[in-house]
Structure formats: C-alpha cells, structure tokens
Design an enzyme around this catalytic site. Structure first.
Site, PDB file in Angstrom:
ATOM      1  N   GLU A 247       0.833  -1.210   0.000  1.00  0.00           N
ATOM      2  CA  GLU A 247       0.000   0.000   0.000  1.00  0.00           C
ATOM      3  C   GLU A 247       0.869   1.262   0.000  1.00  0.00           C
ATOM      4  O   GLU A 247       0.382   2.348  -0.271  1.00  0.00           O
ATOM      5  CB  GLU A 247      -0.980  -0.004   1.185  1.00  0.00           C
ATOM      6  CG  GLU A 247      -0.360  -0.004   2.576  1.00  0.00           C
ATOM      7  CD  GLU A 247       0.044  -1.408   3.086  1.00  0.00           C
ATOM      8  OE1 GLU A 247       0.457  -2.246   2.269  1.00  0.00           O
ATOM      9  OE2 GLU A 247      -0.045  -1.615   4.299  1.00  0.00           O
TER      10      GLU A 247
ATOM     11  N   CYS B 251      16.619  -6.364   0.971  1.00  0.00           N
ATOM     12  CA  CYS B 251      16.841  -7.587   1.766  1.00  0.00           C
ATOM     13  C   CYS B 251      18.229  -8.122   1.474  1.00  0.00           C
ATOM     14  O   CYS B 251      18.700  -9.007   2.159  1.00  0.00           O
ATOM     15  CB  CYS B 251      15.783  -8.621   1.444  1.00  0.00           C
ATOM     16  SG  CYS B 251      15.927  -9.232  -0.227  1.00  0.00           S
TER      17      CYS B 251
HETATM   18  P1  NAD Z   1       6.033  -5.683   5.503  1.00  0.00           P
HETATM   19  O1  NAD Z   1       6.203  -7.055   6.044  1.00  0.00           O
HETATM   20  O2  NAD Z   1       5.696  -4.591   6.449  1.00  0.00           O
HETATM   21  O3  NAD Z   1       4.864  -5.654   4.389  1.00  0.00           O
HETATM   22  C1  NAD Z   1       4.845  -6.584   3.344  1.00  0.00           C
HETATM   23  C2  NAD Z   1       3.399  -6.835   2.940  1.00  0.00           C
HETATM   24  O4  NAD Z   1       2.693  -7.386   4.032  1.00  0.00           O
HETATM   25  C3  NAD Z   1       2.647  -5.585   2.515  1.00  0.00           C
HETATM   26  O5  NAD Z   1       1.926  -5.878   1.340  1.00  0.00           O
HETATM   27  C4  NAD Z   1       1.742  -5.282   3.683  1.00  0.00           C
HETATM   28  O6  NAD Z   1       0.506  -4.734   3.277  1.00  0.00           O
HETATM   29  C5  NAD Z   1       1.521  -6.637   4.324  1.00  0.00           C
HETATM   30  N1  NAD Z   1       1.397  -6.556   5.786  1.00  0.00           N
HETATM   31  C6  NAD Z   1       2.074  -5.734   6.617  1.00  0.00           C
HETATM   32  N2  NAD Z   1       1.707  -5.960   7.895  1.00  0.00           N
HETATM   33  C7  NAD Z   1       0.769  -6.936   7.862  1.00  0.00           C
HETATM   34  C8  NAD Z   1       0.012  -7.603   8.859  1.00  0.00           C
HETATM   35  N3  NAD Z   1       0.144  -7.326  10.148  1.00  0.00           N
HETATM   36  N4  NAD Z   1      -0.852  -8.571   8.468  1.00  0.00           N
HETATM   37  C9  NAD Z   1      -0.988  -8.882   7.165  1.00  0.00           C
HETATM   38  N5  NAD Z   1      -0.295  -8.273   6.182  1.00  0.00           N
HETATM   39  C10 NAD Z   1       0.572  -7.325   6.516  1.00  0.00           C
HETATM   40  O7  NAD Z   1       7.358  -5.357   4.671  1.00  0.00           O
HETATM   41  P2  NAD Z   1       7.795  -3.954   4.043  1.00  0.00           P
HETATM   42  O8  NAD Z   1       8.155  -3.028   5.148  1.00  0.00           O
HETATM   43  O9  NAD Z   1       6.808  -3.517   3.020  1.00  0.00           O
HETATM   44  O10 NAD Z   1       9.105  -4.393   3.247  1.00  0.00           O
HETATM   45  C11 NAD Z   1      10.376  -4.451   3.809  1.00  0.00           C
HETATM   46  C12 NAD Z   1      10.721  -5.855   4.271  1.00  0.00           C
HETATM   47  O11 NAD Z   1      10.666  -6.766   3.171  1.00  0.00           O
HETATM   48  C13 NAD Z   1      12.135  -5.971   4.814  1.00  0.00           C
HETATM   49  O12 NAD Z   1      12.113  -6.764   5.971  1.00  0.00           O
HETATM   50  C14 NAD Z   1      12.893  -6.659   3.700  1.00  0.00           C
HETATM   51  O13 NAD Z   1      14.047  -7.360   4.111  1.00  0.00           O
HETATM   52  C15 NAD Z   1      11.852  -7.579   3.167  1.00  0.00           C
HETATM   53  N6  NAD Z   1      12.147  -8.020   1.805  1.00  0.00           N
HETATM   54  C16 NAD Z   1      12.568  -9.302   1.645  1.00  0.00           C
HETATM   55  C17 NAD Z   1      12.918  -9.768   0.383  1.00  0.00           C
HETATM   56  C18 NAD Z   1      13.402 -11.187   0.208  1.00  0.00           C
HETATM   57  O14 NAD Z   1      13.517 -11.632  -0.924  1.00  0.00           O
HETATM   58  N7  NAD Z   1      13.712 -11.908   1.260  1.00  0.00           N
HETATM   59  C19 NAD Z   1      12.820  -8.917  -0.721  1.00  0.00           C
HETATM   60  C20 NAD Z   1      12.351  -7.607  -0.525  1.00  0.00           C
HETATM   61  C21 NAD Z   1      12.019  -7.173   0.751  1.00  0.00           C
END
Ligand code: NAD
Length: 499
Positions: free
Chosen positions: A181, A286
C-alpha cells in the site's frame, strides 16, 4: 507542504479498472519531497472475494490456452515494458524514493523474469520413462495449481510483483496481486501494460490493501498458493496462517547480511562493493550489506577508505537534476526508527564514525532523508546488530580470525546473503562451505541471483520449500501429475507385426 493532484490508484478486477468503494485509504508519499501523491484504497474481504471469483471464472480457459499462446502475450508484454522502461523507472523513484539509476535496475530485473517466463514451453516440459516395468510407461506432467496470490513489500515496486505474476500466469494459473500500500502505483502501470498485451480478463487481478485484504487472501478457500515478500515476522505469520488453511506458501522475509573482509582482500574493490551493498537503495534491500566483519588488520585498511567514500555521498532527490546518489527512505516513521537504532547503538558502545542522522537536503526539507552512517566496534549483543536495520547504516564488527567471523555470521537467525573479500581461494572455499546463508558472494557485494536462479534465503529469511525465481518457482506454481500406462495386446486382430 505543497499539495499536488492525487494520482489515481484503482483496483483491476475482471478486466475492469475502478476505485473501490471503501472507507479507508493509505497515503502514498513521494519520499523525496514528503508530498502525498496518491491514496491507496484498503480493499475489504468482499473486494478480495470479487477478485477471486473473477480469477476462478477465467481459470479453466487460461489453463486450456496452450503455453505457446500464453507466452505470445508475454512476448508482447516484454516489448511494451521496454517501451515504457523510463516511465516505469520514474514511477518507482517517485513512490519509493530510490535513485533513478536504482529504479532502472528494479525495472530491468523485473523484465528479466518476464524474459524467463517466455521460455515456459521449455520450462514446463515434464518427464517420461518407458518400460518402468515390461510394457508399462510412466510420465510426469506439470499442471497449474489454480488461483495464486502475491503479496508484496515496498522496497522493489517493479521487481517483486514481477517475481510473481509472470511465472504464475505463464504456468497457466490465474492471479491476485496485492502490492504494498506504500508503493501501489507502479503495479497499476505494470498491469495496464499487461492488459494492453492482450491478457484475457480475470487472469490477473490487482487488489490494493493492507491487513484485511491479506487476511482475506490467507483464508479464501479458492486460493491455492501464496507468494509473499516482506519482513520476517509477517512472512512467518503468512506462512503459518496460509499453510494452516491448506495453501502452498513461499514467504521471503527480512535479512541481516554479513560481508567478511580479510586482510588480504583488494581493499579498494571491497570498498566499492560495500558502498553499493550498504548504501544502495538507501539500504532498503533484503540483500543490503548491513554488517562488515573485518578480520585482523583489515579494519585499519578498510574503515578509513570506506568512511571517506561514505562522507562524500551526495544525499538528495533522485528524480531530477542534479540528482543525489543516495535517495530517501520510505517514510518519516522509518527514518525515526533508524535514528533511534543508531542512538541506541551509540549508547551501547558503538563508535559512530560517519553520522547521517542530521543530514540536510536544501530545498527538500520534508523529504525522508538519512545520510550514510557507519557504526564501528559493534558487538553481537547490541540492538543495532540484532534487528534488521533496513537503512543506509553499516555496522562494523571486528573479528580476530576467519573462524570468529564465520561464527558471528552463523549465530544470526537470518540467512539471506553472506560475502567474503579475500585473495585466497582456500579462505573463500572454507567460507562458502561453512557459512549458513542461501546466497553467497566471493569478491562481490551481496549478490541477488538472476531470474533463472532461485532467490535462495534460509532460516528466518525464508519460510517454505520452493523459492522465488528459477526452476523452483516453476515447481511452486505447478503440481506434478504422474501417469502410469499399460496398453493390452488386442489378440488376433492385432495390426502390429512382431518379429
Ligand atoms: P512488511 O512485512 O511490512 O509488508 C509486506 C506486505 O505485508 C505488505 O503488502 C503489507 O501490506 C503486508 N502486511 C504488513 N503488515 C501486515 C500484517 N500485520 N498482516 C498482514 N499483512 C501485513 O514489509 P515492508 O516493510 O513492506 O518491506 C520491507 C521488508 O521486506 C524488509 O524486511 C525486507 O528485508 C523484506 N524483503 C525481503 C525480500 C526477500 O527476498 N527476502 C525482498 C524484498 C524485501
């Protein structure tokens, strides 16, 4: 703060674009300026249900569409993506804050997945063995799993969605995409182009939202597989809840990536690699190189050079000229979290040798900037070491020898990337063999694998079996069907001639 006209952020369900009738929206910022540029609708469970019904209605025809016809659409899509390349990169930098150059990388790596998906006629081929017993043959074919969903993070607005839907639809599945979002707009453009390429209605549906829409995806009985990328606590939640509900789940989480610098390393090359790894995308990767473990006298060789380069990095907006080399963070809240972590590191005994906490960017006082920061003499008990930082902050840990460096890296619960800089093949081999992480670099910065290799996180960085990208993704988006066949002889009327 100046107000600009808001950019529309519609859902795409059953081939129709429309802004859903919801009560709640999430503001989308241009992190470089701090302006609100759009409002992402937070779709309800009913809206997710509508999207699933559209995907369900399209599923049979799409499965029956020969793979060669499916990829004709993807070949057209690839051309449309190339034509829109700069526009997409600008969209990424506008809603994410990374530099235009980095945004181009984000789009390019996404297009590479589309290119890989264009080989689906080869990738989907099964296996066959004649005469597993006399006159009996056995064959394995791959069929789509059905309706799949993808839930994305904010840090790669183009690449991460393209990790998911091109391969899923090439395999014959229908798909629900839920972008972050915080960065929903690039996905809108990506899907408009896919529609223009001729994708039939309902095959791909775009639903914006937050927690409610994610929970609806996790519990919907018609959704068979979920690909998630985001932070580890949410990845774990998605994996547990999704699998409890009988779904196949791949959930990539956060990371803490170590780069070991040996005293025999080519130090200037190591500095080059580390600058990109640690500060590229403002550390919001990441695969960020968030900790350098210097071995022996490597600290004295590496730190002064690294600090000098870090101090010279220009921080600022990246979608205009003259542009900065280090862009903005996603939000002011995230910047506050990072400032607090740095403060805490300092209180717990680390030396802040380069300090980006108070960086000022003339003309952009409301942008979410943090300058490059280096903390020296970090120890594994410090908070800044334990948590994923996700910002332009490099921790330096000093170790006496390679064993100690490997032990520090292996004690970490995450397991994404780990690198070493050394001139010794033997040291590199020992490191590669013993280190507990799924993506290893030798004399390169933390390396994100190309589209045809799996993005292979381990431990607290990945929940599931089959990773994103490469053949593992093909296995994730398909089910194997194994058929064992015997045909009986027809007796006297047999038309065969058997000498
Ligand atoms: P996030 O976990 O906050 O959000 C990711 C998704 O989950 C979003 O679409 C969000 O709407 C949803 N979400 C968030 N909180 C939620 C909840 N409580 N319940 C259900 N859905 C929920 O991650 P972010 O801050 O958007 O992204 C950064 C993170 O992503 C970092 O930790 C990064 O390391 C990780 N990441 C990992 C990779 C990989 O390949 N391992 C790649 C890119 C990013």
């Amino acid at each position: 703060m100046a107000t600009t006209e808001l950019i529309p952020c519609p859902n795409f369900i059953n081939g129709e674009w429309s802004t859903p009738n919801v009560d709640t929206f999430s503001p989308v910022y241009n992190p470089s300026t701090g302006e609100v540029i759009s409002q992402a609708p937070l779709s309800t469970a009913e809206i997710v249900h509508e999207a699933v019904e559209a995907a369900d209605a399209a599923a049979y025809d799409w499965w029956q569409t020969p793979p060669v016809e499916r990829i004709r659409i993807l070949f057209r899509y690839k051309i449309l993506l190339e034509n829109a390349f700069e526009e997409l990169a600008l969209s990424v930098t506008r809603e994410n804050g990374k530099t235009l150059q980095e945004a181009r990388g984000d789009v390019r790596r996404g297009i590479e997945v589309v290119e890989y998906a264009c080989a689906i006629t080869e990738l989907l081929k099964g296996e066959c063995l004649e005469n597993i017993a006399r006159g009996i043959d056995c064959e394995l074919q791959r069929q789509p799993v059905g309706i799949c969903a993808g839930i994305c993070p904010y840090n790669f607005p183009a690449l991460v969605p393209m990790w998911m839907y091109p391969l899923a639809i090439a395999c014959g599945n229908t798909f629900i995409l839920k972008p972050s979002e915080k960065v929903p707009l690039t996905s809108v453009r990506l899907i408009e182009l896919l529609q223009e390429a001729g994708l039939p209605k309902g095959v791909l549906n775009l639903v914006h939202g937050g927690r409610e829409s994610v929970d609806a995806i996790l519990t919907h009985p018609k959704i068979k597989a979920i690909s998630f990328v985001g932070s580890s606590p949410i990845a774990k939640y998605i994996f547990e809840k999704g699998t409890q509900n009988g779904k196949r789940v791949q959930a990539a989480g956060g990371a803490k990536n170590f780069v070991v610098i040996m005293p025999d390393a080519e130090i200037l090359k190591a500095v080059d690699g580390m600058v990109d790894s640690s500060f590229g995308c403002a550390g919001q990767r990441c695969m960020a190189g968030s900790t350098a473990i210097t071995v022996g006298e490597a600290a004295e060789l590496f730190l002064p050079e690294m600090s000098a380069v870090a101090r010279g990095i220009q921080v600022g907006p990246t979608d205009r000229t003259p542009s900065g080399q280090l862009g903005a963070l996603i939000s002011s809240e995230h910047r506050e979290r990072l400032r607090t972590l740095i403060d805490q590191g300092q209180k717990e005994g680390a030396d802040v040798v380069v300090d980006g906490r108070t960086v000022q960017v003339p003309d952009f006082p409301d942008g979410f900037y943090l300058g490059p920061t280096i903390l020296d003499k970090v120890t594994p008990d410090m908070t800044v070491h334990k948590d994923e930082v996700f910002g332009p902050v490099l921790n330096v840990i000093r170790a006496d020898h390679l064993d100690a460096a490997i032990n520090i890296a292996n004690a970490c619960s995450f397991g994404n990337g780990c690198c070493i800089y050394t001139s010794s093949g033997r040291t590199a081999r020992e490191f590669k063999h013993r280190v507990k992480a799924g993506m290893i670099g030798i004399n390169v910065g933390i390396p994100a694998p190309m589209a045809y290799f799996p993005f292979s996180g381990w431990d607290y960085s990945f929940f599931g079996d089959l990773h994103i990208q490469g053949r593992e993704a093909i296995y994730f988006y398909t089910r194997a069907k194994v058929t064992t066949t015997r045909w009986f002889a027809q007796g006297e009327g047999d038309i065969w001639h058997k000498d």
